[in-house]
Design a protein around this motif. Sequence first.
Motif, PDB file in Angstrom:
ATOM      1  N   ARG A   1       4.210  10.278  -6.942  1.00 31.81           N
ATOM      2  CA  ARG A   1       5.303  10.643  -7.831  1.00 31.81           C
ATOM      3  C   ARG A   1       4.858  10.732  -9.283  1.00 31.81           C
ATOM      4  O   ARG A   1       5.370  11.528 -10.056  1.00 31.81           O
TER       5      ARG A   1
ATOM      6  N   ILE B   1       0.849  -1.206   0.000  1.00 31.19           N
ATOM      7  CA  ILE B   1       0.000   0.000   0.000  1.00 31.19           C
ATOM      8  C   ILE B   1       0.877   1.244   0.000  1.00 31.19           C
ATOM      9  O   ILE B   1       0.601   2.209  -0.703  1.00 31.19           O
TER      10      ILE B   1
ATOM     11  N   GLN C   1       1.707   6.783  -6.843  1.00 32.66           N
ATOM     12  CA  GLN C   1       0.646   7.714  -7.246  1.00 32.66           C
ATOM     13  C   GLN C   1       1.039   9.163  -6.976  1.00 32.66           C
ATOM     14  O   GLN C   1       0.666  10.070  -7.715  1.00 32.66           O
TER      15      GLN C   1
ATOM     16  N   ARG D   1       0.870   4.287  -2.878  1.00 32.01           N
ATOM     17  CA  ARG D   1       0.717   5.734  -2.648  1.00 32.01           C
ATOM     18  C   ARG D   1       1.947   6.514  -3.094  1.00 32.01           C
ATOM     19  O   ARG D   1       1.848   7.629  -3.587  1.00 32.01           O
TER      20      ARG D   1
ATOM     21  N   PRO E   1       1.462  11.261 -10.703  1.00 30.29           N
ATOM     22  CA  PRO E   1       0.015  11.460 -10.552  1.00 30.29           C
ATOM     23  C   PRO E   1      -0.716  11.266 -11.876  1.00 30.29           C
ATOM     24  O   PRO E   1      -0.303  11.784 -12.907  1.00 30.29           O
ATOM     25  N   GLY E   2      -1.770  10.480 -11.810  1.00 25.59           N
ATOM     26  CA  GLY E   2      -2.559  10.199 -13.008  1.00 25.59           C
ATOM     27  C   GLY E   2      -1.853   9.301 -13.997  1.00 25.59           C
ATOM     28  O   GLY E   2      -2.364   9.043 -15.084  1.00 25.59           O
TER      29      GLY E   2
ATOM     30  N   ARG F   1       2.789  18.535  -6.001  1.00 24.26           N
ATOM     31  CA  ARG F   1       3.831  19.330  -5.331  1.00 24.26           C
ATOM     32  C   ARG F   1       4.076  20.636  -6.046  1.00 24.26           C
ATOM     33  O   ARG F   1       4.570  21.587  -5.482  1.00 24.26           O
TER      34      ARG F   1
ATOM     35  N   GLY G   1      -4.382  -1.664  -6.892  1.00 22.71           N
ATOM     36  CA  GLY G   1      -4.706  -0.256  -7.053  1.00 22.71           C
ATOM     37  C   GLY G   1      -6.202   0.002  -7.017  1.00 22.71           C
ATOM     38  O   GLY G   1      -6.639   1.100  -6.698  1.00 22.71           O
TER      39      GLY G   1
ATOM     40  N   PRO H   1      -3.252  12.325  -4.478  1.00 21.73           N
ATOM     41  CA  PRO H   1      -2.023  12.943  -3.961  1.00 21.73           C
ATOM     42  C   PRO H   1      -2.075  14.438  -4.305  1.00 21.73           C
ATOM     43  O   PRO H   1      -2.420  14.794  -5.428  1.00 21.73           O
TER      44      PRO H   1
ATOM     45  N   ALA I   1      -3.846   5.965   4.003  1.00 25.95           N
ATOM     46  CA  ALA I   1      -3.364   4.794   3.255  1.00 25.95           C
ATOM     47  C   ALA I   1      -4.338   4.441   2.138  1.00 25.95           C
ATOM     48  O   ALA I   1      -3.933   4.114   1.021  1.00 25.95           O
TER      49      ALA I   1
ATOM     50  N   PRO J   1      -0.335  14.453 -19.422  1.00 22.87           N
ATOM     51  CA  PRO J   1      -1.538  13.637 -19.253  1.00 22.87           C
ATOM     52  C   PRO J   1      -1.969  13.573 -17.786  1.00 22.87           C
ATOM     53  O   PRO J   1      -1.143  13.356 -16.895  1.00 22.87           O
ATOM     54  N   GLY J   2      -3.244  13.815 -17.560  1.00 24.02           N
ATOM     55  CA  GLY J   2      -3.779  13.783 -16.202  1.00 24.02           C
ATOM     56  C   GLY J   2      -3.325  14.941 -15.352  1.00 24.02           C
ATOM     57  O   GLY J   2      -3.623  15.008 -14.159  1.00 24.02           O
TER      58      GLY J   2
ATOM     59  N   HIS K   1       5.659  17.561 -10.424  1.00 23.53           N
ATOM     60  CA  HIS K   1       6.450  17.129  -9.288  1.00 23.53           C
ATOM     61  C   HIS K   1       7.468  18.187  -8.884  1.00 23.53           C
ATOM     62  O   HIS K   1       7.607  18.513  -7.713  1.00 23.53           O
TER      63      HIS K   1
END
Lengths: 476, 476
Positions: free
Chosen positions: A243, A234, A241, A238, A245-246, B218, A379, B215, B103, B245-246, B287
């Motif tokens: 680092r 887990i 996700q 996270r 994202p998407g 950043r 996931g 998340p 989590a 993307p995303g 990021h």
Amino acid sequence: MTTPSLIEELVAALGADAVRSGDAIDARYQADWSGTAPVLPLALLRPASTEQVAAALRICHTHRVPVVPQGGMTGLAGGAVPQLDGVALSLERMNAIERVDAAAATITVQAGATLQAVQEAALAQGLLFGVDLGARGTCQIGGNLATNAGGNGVVQYGMAREQVLGLEVVLADGTVLPMLRPMLKNNTGYDLKHWFIGSEGTLGIITRAVLVLRPAPRARVSTLVALPDYASAIRLLRRLQARFPGALAAFELMWDDFFSTSLRWSQMASPLSQAYPFQVLAEVTGHVEADLAEALQNTLGEAMEDGSVLDAVVAQSQAQARALWRIREATAEFPTHLAPINFDISLPLDQIDAFAEECVQALTARWPTQRSFRFGHLGDGNLHLTTDARSLAGGISLAEAEHAVEEIVYGLLAQRGGSVSAEHGIGLHKKPYLHVSRTPAELAAMRAIKQALDPLNLLNPGKVFDLHPFATKATP
Amino acid sequence: MTTPSLIEELVAALGADAVRSGDAIDARYQADWSGTAPVLPLALLRPASTEQVAAALRICHTHRVPVVPQGGMTGLAGGAVPQLDGVALSLERMNAIERVDAAAATITVQAGATLQAVQEAALAQGLLFGVDLGARGTCQIGGNLATNAGGNGVVQYGMAREQVLGLEVVLADGTVLPMLRPMLKNNTGYDLKHWFIGSEGTLGIITRAVLVLRPAPRARVSTLVALPDYASAIRLLRRLQARFPGALAAFELMWDDFFSTSLRWSQMASPLSQAYPFQVLAEVTGHVEADLAEALQNTLGEAMEDGSVLDAVVAQSQAQARALWRIREATAEFPTHLAPINFDISLPLDQIDAFAEECVQALTARWPTQRSFRFGHLGDGNLHLTTDARSLAGGISLAEAEHAVEEIVYGLLAQRGGSVSAEHGIGLHKKPYLHVSRTPAELAAMRAIKQALDPLNLLNPGKVFDLHPFATKATP
């Protein structure tokens, strides 16, 4: 009594080539991939247009004849198996890709298009459709939507539901709901399309859809990661996700019982240096492959420093990536090596390992020789547990074994509020266990809705639930 | 006749502090932000728990008294305005953030929690809730879900609907549907929660929710981009979505009528070198801020080379980014400078500019002095058009002006199959125009569902649509 007139009317409305009966109905329309016993329907209808679907439903409505809609028949829950006193209606002739709009990033398709045809039409424009599953070459988009399919893309793009902008649906009485609007935002009254997605053909027949497309990622990098325990899996989820994202496209957890068996079947050496309790196969998408691989290496390096990752291999080529994926895809070989009793369960993320362990212990207590394999789309909170019926002592039949294992697994699941069907649906197979995951109040609300939209109970009757609660088994 | 007994029973069930009537009902419970005339309800209920909501609904059901659910009263469609012969039920005392599960990346909240409280509880764990809108400090999450709120996060994370894992809902007769399951995948019968999201309190009252968190990015980088034409805006949208993307977090299109007016109001110099037909304010997340800004610069540079972008400013600091965003946020000053007649429209992406142009031409033909402002969440296909009622000649009242402008705009919209409400909902205000965006068959299906789940028509009656089609205006 009504059959001759029914068939005549259907032939008059749809044409003789669209109506088959008796021996002319091929075996593939009589059963799905679930192993349910085949059923020969009164007739098989193969309408070629929405108007023909509507006409067929109007005629069946007048005759009070049940209609079972059919897609590619790849379902694993018996949801599209016909019934003796009803017609089966296959969407297979409505298979056109009507339009790919690259500027709007949408695709308009008929329900009978295969998932693969939808994927390929999108890719031809540099776009990607967010649903993917093993049956892609055979399953149809209408069935994917009617069952709210899951599959490989869920962690990144969501379930099939989340790929839908608009739908065209035909109700039991032949009314067409023309909801093919391509807008992302449309808060004008109830969002009816969501009622039909996932209703397994019991509320209406999906005939066309407008679907969301996404930019196709230019780069993909896969990694196989060894973990000391479930909590670390887990944490890794996270971390990736956060680092990427998407951009986390897969996060497949394999317990060692599955991982080592898969390697043995394929006679493959482990890409990792030794055996570990848990392995994760993850994939991230991005723009430039080398940058992506480096970022992934760095992220895994950080996780190794704090001990939450024990070992990792990052694929350096698409060939290496495919080799890693073959370990996970051993599930396709279950029928060759085992008599598989499969589960498709979802649970709150923090309970999956404890539940899986509980299942293995309870099964071992009952059958000391039992062999089970644990893996899943972590996931998505989705656990696929498979028990080999041949490993259960006592000479019981497969059906008996299946029932006995289900009683144990679903009994434990009920205590944790889990779902008996994460992505395969209820159909006929899981109907006896629907109450594990839904309260009586929810089931009553479902029945009220079914009665409102299909008061004569003609659309796929007896699938998902029985209309009258008295006909449903009260306890498993 | 039943009122004294009704109030007594409600006081007995909920406690005296939870039941107010007459002068004790503050003005803020009598109207929302839409400008609808305030209405004093029979009583205001302020239950403190799901059990109290259920008890209140049971009592009102027995007495056949309508119930209007209320959140933060920030709605723009009159959907939470009480009625004289009914009670208003405010969820404001059910405002607990019950649990943030870092989590699992989920948050469990009561319906009366403000959006901002939900956002802050998530951020405290490094996570982000995907819904954001200007009313965040006042609006409540229950209202956000009941109206399927849009807002700033849609292009990246989708509508409010897509942030929901589970709901607890109380039906008109007091039945509680306990659907608070936190699983991403759960295909066990109809996904009932989707029936209530966006139904504006007419099918059930949302009391609690389990929501998805993401998340928190950043880094964020904003850019203001000048474009030669509308087609270039769509090309830029797809280019940014393909490159990030995303991670495209905003894509706000401003026609020059809006952009130049905003600068004039704020007495700000344009960050761009000259006037252009179209400006886009875009934001990407990532990021590392420096990497992100560089990638954005490069992508815009490529677009400038092919002429689809004419000029661009990338914010070099959060202060610069805020200055760019203030241009777009001039919408908050509309009431200061104008008598705004606001539209919240969605259309297929390729039709938005032609439609907006058509509207301006038709309004100008009728009122040569008319002033309208065009801007929108282009990434979502959402156009916000605002006409200044004071600019319309002829000395007509605001109400008359509003009606006349709506007739013109919705008349044009009907020809293009657009939506009269992208994100604000129907409530009372857009009820006369619901038929522009929905066919009679769809409205009949909505009524059937309303009758199935609330047969006495007690939950927020007369909002969204009238139960009996005869009571609805047939044409605008």
